[in-house]
Scaffold this active site. Structure first.
Site, PDB file in Angstrom:
ATOM      1  NE  ARG A  27      -4.298  -1.487   0.732  1.00 25.67           N
ATOM      2  CZ  ARG A  27      -5.290  -1.543   1.615  1.00 25.67           C
ATOM      3  NH1 ARG A  27      -5.432  -0.623   2.511  1.00 25.67           N
ATOM      4  NH2 ARG A  27      -6.139  -2.533   1.554  1.00 25.67           N
ATOM      5  NE  ARG A  31      -7.273   5.625   2.995  1.00 26.87           N
ATOM      6  CZ  ARG A  31      -8.136   4.844   3.612  1.00 26.87           C
ATOM      7  NH1 ARG A  31      -9.317   5.295   3.953  1.00 26.87           N
ATOM      8  NH2 ARG A  31      -7.820   3.595   3.912  1.00 26.87           N
ATOM      9  NE  ARG A  40      -9.795   7.822  -1.556  1.00 22.28           N
ATOM     10  CZ  ARG A  40     -10.805   8.226  -0.797  1.00 22.28           C
ATOM     11  NH1 ARG A  40     -10.986   9.513  -0.568  1.00 22.28           N
ATOM     12  NH2 ARG A  40     -11.632   7.336  -0.277  1.00 22.28           N
ATOM     13  CG  ASP A  77      -9.045  -3.054  -3.743  1.00 23.97           C
ATOM     14  OD1 ASP A  77      -8.447  -2.438  -2.855  1.00 23.97           O
ATOM     15  OD2 ASP A  77      -9.799  -4.013  -3.503  1.00 23.97           O
ATOM     16  CE1 TYR A 154     -13.121  -7.418   2.042  1.00 28.18           C
ATOM     17  CE2 TYR A 154     -11.472  -8.978   1.291  1.00 28.18           C
ATOM     18  CZ  TYR A 154     -11.822  -7.893   2.073  1.00 28.18           C
ATOM     19  OH  TYR A 154     -10.902  -7.296   2.882  1.00 28.18           O
TER      20      TYR A 154
HETATM   21  O1  CP3 Z   1       0.107  -1.833  -2.347  1.00 23.34           O
HETATM   22  C1  CP3 Z   1      -0.257  -0.917  -3.100  1.00 23.34           C
HETATM   23  O2  CP3 Z   1       0.172   0.262  -3.001  1.00 23.34           O
HETATM   24  C2  CP3 Z   1      -1.161  -1.254  -4.282  1.00 23.34           C
HETATM   25  C3  CP3 Z   1      -2.531  -0.980  -4.107  1.00 23.34           C
HETATM   26  C4  CP3 Z   1      -3.439  -1.896  -3.291  1.00 23.34           C
HETATM   27  C5  CP3 Z   1      -4.639  -1.423  -2.722  1.00 23.34           C
HETATM   28  N1  CP3 Z   1      -5.309  -2.494  -2.209  1.00 23.34           N
HETATM   29  C6  CP3 Z   1      -5.065  -0.032  -2.723  1.00 23.34           C
HETATM   30  C7  CP3 Z   1      -6.112   0.396  -1.789  1.00 23.34           C
HETATM   31  C8  CP3 Z   1      -3.360  -3.275  -3.043  1.00 23.34           C
HETATM   32  C9  CP3 Z   1      -2.249  -4.267  -3.374  1.00 23.34           C
HETATM   33  C10 CP3 Z   1      -4.577  -3.628  -2.362  1.00 23.34           C
HETATM   34  C11 CP3 Z   1      -4.902  -5.005  -1.967  1.00 23.34           C
HETATM   35  C12 CP3 Z   1      -6.070  -5.252  -1.119  1.00 23.34           C
HETATM   36  N2  CP3 Z   1      -7.301  -4.654  -1.159  1.00 23.34           N
HETATM   37  C13 CP3 Z   1      -6.126  -6.283  -0.159  1.00 23.34           C
HETATM   38  C14 CP3 Z   1      -5.021  -7.263   0.125  1.00 23.34           C
HETATM   39  C15 CP3 Z   1      -3.935  -6.679   0.933  1.00 23.34           C
HETATM   40  C16 CP3 Z   1      -4.313  -6.457   2.356  1.00 23.34           C
HETATM   41  O3  CP3 Z   1      -4.367  -5.275   2.741  1.00 23.34           O
HETATM   42  O4  CP3 Z   1      -4.468  -7.451   3.056  1.00 23.34           O
HETATM   43  C17 CP3 Z   1      -7.394  -6.250   0.431  1.00 23.34           C
HETATM   44  C18 CP3 Z   1      -7.913  -7.148   1.529  1.00 23.34           C
HETATM   45  C19 CP3 Z   1      -8.145  -5.227  -0.229  1.00 23.34           C
HETATM   46  C20 CP3 Z   1      -9.574  -4.845  -0.026  1.00 23.34           C
HETATM   47  C21 CP3 Z   1      -9.693  -3.455   0.413  1.00 23.34           C
HETATM   48  N3  CP3 Z   1      -9.452  -2.364  -0.392  1.00 23.34           N
HETATM   49  C22 CP3 Z   1     -10.062  -2.980   1.700  1.00 23.34           C
HETATM   50  C23 CP3 Z   1     -10.383  -3.857   2.877  1.00 23.34           C
HETATM   51  C24 CP3 Z   1     -10.044  -1.577   1.635  1.00 23.34           C
HETATM   52  C25 CP3 Z   1     -10.440  -0.607   2.695  1.00 23.34           C
HETATM   53  C26 CP3 Z   1      -9.367  -0.450   3.699  1.00 23.34           C
HETATM   54  C27 CP3 Z   1      -9.075   0.995   3.958  1.00 23.34           C
HETATM   55  O5  CP3 Z   1      -7.893   1.270   4.257  1.00 23.34           O
HETATM   56  O6  CP3 Z   1      -9.987   1.826   3.902  1.00 23.34           O
HETATM   57  C28 CP3 Z   1      -9.618  -1.205   0.345  1.00 23.34           C
HETATM   58  C29 CP3 Z   1      -9.394   0.164  -0.156  1.00 23.34           C
HETATM   59  C30 CP3 Z   1      -8.035   0.508  -0.646  1.00 23.34           C
HETATM   60  N4  CP3 Z   1      -7.282  -0.269  -1.478  1.00 23.34           N
HETATM   61  C31 CP3 Z   1      -7.316   1.733  -0.376  1.00 23.34           C
HETATM   62  C32 CP3 Z   1      -6.125   1.662  -1.108  1.00 23.34           C
HETATM   63  C33 CP3 Z   1      -5.067   2.724  -1.238  1.00 23.34           C
HETATM   64  C34 CP3 Z   1      -7.826   2.892   0.470  1.00 23.34           C
HETATM   65  C35 CP3 Z   1      -8.919   3.514  -0.334  1.00 23.34           C
HETATM   66  C36 CP3 Z   1      -9.017   4.984  -0.286  1.00 23.34           C
HETATM   67  O7  CP3 Z   1      -8.226   5.706  -0.929  1.00 23.34           O
HETATM   68  O8  CP3 Z   1      -9.996   5.410   0.341  1.00 23.34           O
END
Ligand code: CP3
Length: 356
Positions: A27, A31, A40, A77, A154
């Site tokens: 990640r 943010r 964003r 994602d 999910y």
């Molecule tokens: O690593 C990176 O920089 C690449 C981008 C990436 C994102 N999600 C961006 C993201 C990657 C590799 C993921 C994978 C992902 N997404 C996983 C597996 C990795 C892990 O964390 O275990 C999972 C379970 C998800 C599902 C997901 N997406 C969730 C549960 C959430 C909400 C969590 C939160 O922090 O709010 C997301 C949203 C998400 N995916 C964000 C980002 C940068 C935050 C969204 C935002 O900008 O509001």
């Protein structure tokens, strides 16, 4: 395509000697970076950002402008795949991901098919090629997908869950239906990752974020088995070079030896495991990626440097380590602490290699 000017990350994944320990952060575009929040906002929403290749490319490069990271990861994602299967992904502010049409009965499951990556997921492939062009050989690009089990969590729960009640009751009461979901999803993940490789991803990672919530036996039957099927179906060479594959089961430390035997080049570890012990268990079978507790980044710069050195010391002076966090970076991380982390890992790992 330009040749890579920094291939340290790819070489570490293949357990070849490197001058220092390469690092990237799960990640890394997120943010905690004000420039990410600005893009964003311009995109309108997180999902719009993922679906606009130009802006996805822009945020992928943001952490590389600030820090001397050794890899870029596609900005997207894991839930784009079930979205492309017709489940209707949306994000509710502060509540995380949700599906409009989760898998609620046998009919939904029987209807499920793997999406064509060049149809509903073409925007991801476009982002991959655009990022590759923009990187211009600076560092390698990582493509990724969720694991069949994690995606199924999910898809069946309809969003995040604290107890996995729906997906686990499906798994225990109708295992054949659970396998049907996992089979289709594994097929979807394999073709999706291969399309990313063909579009330019130079390494791929499978996120099995919720594998660790299963029992010992269930993990083997419902997650590991599908991780292996994916590994067997991946393109392993592209543009004349090995495309290393990484698998990460959060909470999977206890099953490390089995995970190391599934056919990936590297295994990601969360912060619960000692890297030295992990290395002793897997020997030369795989490289290891990890495993600093992301919460360390809330502490003082000195504490960040100290904890980073501990991770490097625990692995020791051997090839086959890619430094990372044990899970995604938090949105509350002070960006200055990431600079301290990156510089410490680079400097201290060079020092370890020259001290005899
Ligand atoms: O690593 C990176 O920089 C690449 C981008 C990436 C994102 N999600 C961006 C993201 C990657 C590799 C993921 C994978 C992902 N997404 C996983 C597996 C990795 C892990 O964390 O275990 C999972 C379970 C998800 C599902 C997901 N997406 C969730 C549960 C959430 C909400 C969590 C939160 O922090 O709010 C997301 C949203 C998400 N995916 C964000 C980002 C940068 C935050 C969204 C935002 O900008 O509001």
């Amino acid at each position: 395509m330009s040749p890579l000017s920094n291939d340290t990350f790819l070489r570490a994944l293949m357990r070849e000697p490197t001058d220092y320990t390469p690092l990237w952060l799960m990640r890394q575009a997120g943010r905690y970076l004000p420039e990410y929040c600005a893009t964003r906002k311009r995109a309108g929403s997180f999902l719009q950002l993922c679906k606009s290749p130009g802006m996805a490319c822009e945020v992928t490069l943001q952490p590389l402008e600030r820090y001397d990271l050794d890899a870029a990861i596609l900005f997207s994602d894991i839930l784009t795949v079930p979205d492309a299967m017709g489940l209707g992904l949306y994000f509710e502010e502060g509540e995380g991901p949700k599906f409009e049409r989760p898998l609620k009965d046998e009919n939904d499951i029987r209807r499920l098919t793997a999406p064509d990556p060049h149809d509903e997921l073409q925007y991801v492939m476009d982002a991959v090629s655009e990022i590759r062009r923009a990187l211009d050989g600076r560092v390698p690009l990582i493509g990724f997908s969720g694991s069949p089990w994690t995606l199924s969590c999910y898809m069946v729960e309809g969003g995040s869950s604290s107890d996995y009640r729906k997906v686990k009751s499906l798994m225990y009461s109708r295992p054949e239906l659970m396998h049907q979901v996992l089979d289709v999803t594994a097929q979807a993940v394999t073709t999706y990752l291969n399309a990313q490789i063909q579009a330019g991803a130079q390494a791929v990672m499978v996120f099995d974020s919720w594998g660790g919530v299963m029992s010992h036996d269930a993990y083997r039957e419902f997650s590991l088995r599908y991780l292996r099927i994916i590994a067997q179906g991946l393109i392993r060479e592209h543009e004349g070079r090995r495309v290393p594959a990484i698998v990460f089961t959060k909470g999977g430390g206890l099953w490390l030896e089995d995970i190391a035997d599934t056919g990936y080049d590297a295994v990601g570890l969360d912060w619960t495991m000692d890297l030295g012990k992990a290395r002793a268990l897997v020997g030369h079978r795989v490289a290891l990626q990890g495993n600093l507790d992301p919460a360390v980044l809330f502490a003082s710069p000195d504490a960040v440097a100290e904890q980073a050195r501990r991770v490097l010391d625990s692995f020791g002076n051997h090839p086959g380590h890619v430094f990372n966090l044990g899970h995604g970076i938090s949105q509350f991380t002070p960006p200055e602490n990431v600079s301290v982390l990156v510089d410490t890992v680079h400097q201290y790992s060079r020092q370890i290699r020259t001290a005899r």
